[in-house]
Design a protein around this motif. Sequence first.
Motif, PDB file in Angstrom:
ATOM      1  N   CYS A  57       7.743  26.303 -17.393  1.00  0.00           N
ATOM      2  CA  CYS A  57       6.678  25.389 -16.945  1.00  0.00           C
ATOM      3  C   CYS A  57       5.744  24.972 -18.076  1.00  0.00           C
ATOM      4  CB  CYS A  57       5.876  26.015 -15.802  1.00  0.00           C
ATOM      5  SG  CYS A  57       5.414  27.712 -16.093  1.00  0.00           S
ATOM      6  N   CYS A  79       4.835  20.318 -13.554  1.00  0.00           N
ATOM      7  CA  CYS A  79       5.583  21.565 -13.744  1.00  0.00           C
ATOM      8  C   CYS A  79       6.541  21.848 -12.589  1.00  0.00           C
ATOM      9  CB  CYS A  79       4.595  22.719 -13.858  1.00  0.00           C
ATOM     10  SG  CYS A  79       3.362  22.691 -12.535  1.00  0.00           S
ATOM     11  N   LYS A  80       6.422  21.103 -11.507  1.00  0.00           N
ATOM     12  CA  LYS A  80       7.176  21.463 -10.299  1.00  0.00           C
ATOM     13  C   LYS A  80       8.690  21.422 -10.506  1.00  0.00           C
ATOM     14  CE  LYS A  80       4.031  20.310  -6.585  1.00  0.00           C
ATOM     15  NZ  LYS A  80       3.893  19.500  -5.384  1.00  0.00           N
ATOM     16  N   SER A 120       5.614  26.493  -6.645  1.00  0.00           N
ATOM     17  CA  SER A 120       5.549  25.833  -7.955  1.00  0.00           C
ATOM     18  C   SER A 120       4.361  26.401  -8.716  1.00  0.00           C
ATOM     19  CB  SER A 120       5.347  24.334  -7.773  1.00  0.00           C
ATOM     20  OG  SER A 120       4.025  24.089  -7.367  1.00  0.00           O
ATOM     21  N   PRO A 121       4.328  26.255 -10.045  1.00  0.00           N
ATOM     22  CA  PRO A 121       3.153  26.738 -10.777  1.00  0.00           C
ATOM     23  C   PRO A 121       1.869  26.133 -10.225  1.00  0.00           C
ATOM     24  CG  PRO A 121       4.896  26.132 -12.297  1.00  0.00           C
ATOM     25  CD  PRO A 121       5.358  25.723 -10.931  1.00  0.00           C
ATOM     26  N   CYS A 123       3.787  20.831 -19.143  1.00  0.00           N
ATOM     27  CA  CYS A 123       2.369  20.889 -18.759  1.00  0.00           C
ATOM     28  C   CYS A 123       1.482  20.236 -19.819  1.00  0.00           C
ATOM     29  CB  CYS A 123       1.954  22.351 -18.547  1.00  0.00           C
ATOM     30  SG  CYS A 123       0.206  22.505 -18.162  1.00  0.00           S
ATOM     31  N   CYS A 169      10.471  24.386 -12.293  1.00  0.00           N
ATOM     32  CA  CYS A 169      10.213  25.771 -11.868  1.00  0.00           C
ATOM     33  C   CYS A 169      11.338  26.302 -10.981  1.00  0.00           C
ATOM     34  CB  CYS A 169       8.879  25.849 -11.125  1.00  0.00           C
ATOM     35  SG  CYS A 169       8.526  27.507 -10.546  1.00  0.00           S
TER      36      CYS A 169
END
Length: 436
Positions: free
Chosen positions: A247, A185-186, A201-202, A251, A189
């Motif tokens: 995100c 997810c980085k 990040s998440p 994922c 974001c």
Amino acid sequence: NNIFKAIQTGENVISYINSFAKPLNDLLMGDLFIKIRNQVKDIHTEYREVRLFVATHMHAGDGNVHTNIPVHSHNTQMLHQAEAVVDEIMTLASDLGGVISGEHGIGLTKYQYLSDEFKQEFIEYKNKIDPNGHFNKGKLMPGSGLDNAFTPSLRLVEQEALILESSEIGEINDMVKSCLRCGKCKDVCTTHVPEANLLYSPRDKIIGTNLISEAFLYEEQTRRGVSINHFDEFNDIADHCTICHRCEAPCPVNIDFGDVSIKMKNILVKQKQRHTNIAAKVSIAYLNMTKPWQINLTKKLLIDLGYKAQHIASRLSKPLLKKQPNKTVGNPSALTQLITILDKPLPTDTGMAPLRSLLNINDVGTIPILAHPDKSNADSPSVFYFPGCGSERLYSKIGLATIALLYHQGVKVVLPPSYLCCGYPQASAGNEAKSK
Ligand code: SF4
Ligand code: SF4
């Protein structure tokens, strides 16, 4: 009866999918039974997630067999079932001629399974060779075991499960518990900019959220009183999310940290611990307004004059603000915020009056229908157009252009009875009540 008994005792193992779900779905086909089919599916999912299994691994050299029983630590029932399984394993190991041990020691949790005979023998031996208790003081001696364990988490795990089950912290935990820490997810974001040292990040936020939740739980369990600092940290994480929901797509376990941020803000609002800056408060107040005179006046003061003032201040301060503040984590200071606000001049062409003023339909309560006198007739299609706050009170050019496009095509444009916000900004700010 016999079949049920065989299934219950595990003597007869049946496949849920092939032997049960498929025939049941064939039997209960059609829309009429959809609720029953879904309920059966939900029951199966619920039980599958709390199924206990025992993983064993061993040290071939010294003959130790380790057993691991993964549990969801927020589920008290599962914890109790796992304890019962451990009891069974210990009995089985002893019955098979094994001993309760481990290559690194007995451990606090296994003390209860040692026989009185063994304990007595050990006490006599220990008192003989180490009468003053210099070595591993207290271990395996009367009073050891879980009851007097120093590690609070071992004794408090059940309380933790109860708190999680009944609190909103538990809901946050449910939303993020399946994170694999994979970091996929980085990249997407908007609040993860490593080159600017902005590392929200998440993935990082989930780790942070877990740590804060742990701190809340620990303080709640030990009755120390919840530290106010944790709320500040919660605010910090929740504020570093634009609720863009980007995100979720990359994922593998479908976590949407945007939803988590909204939930966190929700909790903070309920606990009266939500910190919002003055600009956010004023913006939300503007979006909550429905009276035309309030909207017209605020647009003039806040947007038209406010943008101009910022523009002038930004130009004047340019020579003084050569050095940009370092980007960092945590709450920026007031000075940093001021420098950021003045960094780039806002446009002075803030455009036109709000949409309904432009169209001269300020009276609240009538539902305007805009129809071209020549191009539209009774059979023309109608479109209900909800401009929302963006194209209604901020960028009315967009709303006007949309209406014009439809109008000149002969489409009848139906508008809401007054200025209306969809409630999304309020929901994103965690204010559920105001968003409805
Ligand atoms: S919703 Fe929040 S966490 Fe997810 S990508 Fe957008 S800013 Fe990042
Ligand atoms: S992509 Fe999903 S599972 Fe992977 S770190 Fe991000 S939130 Fe966790």
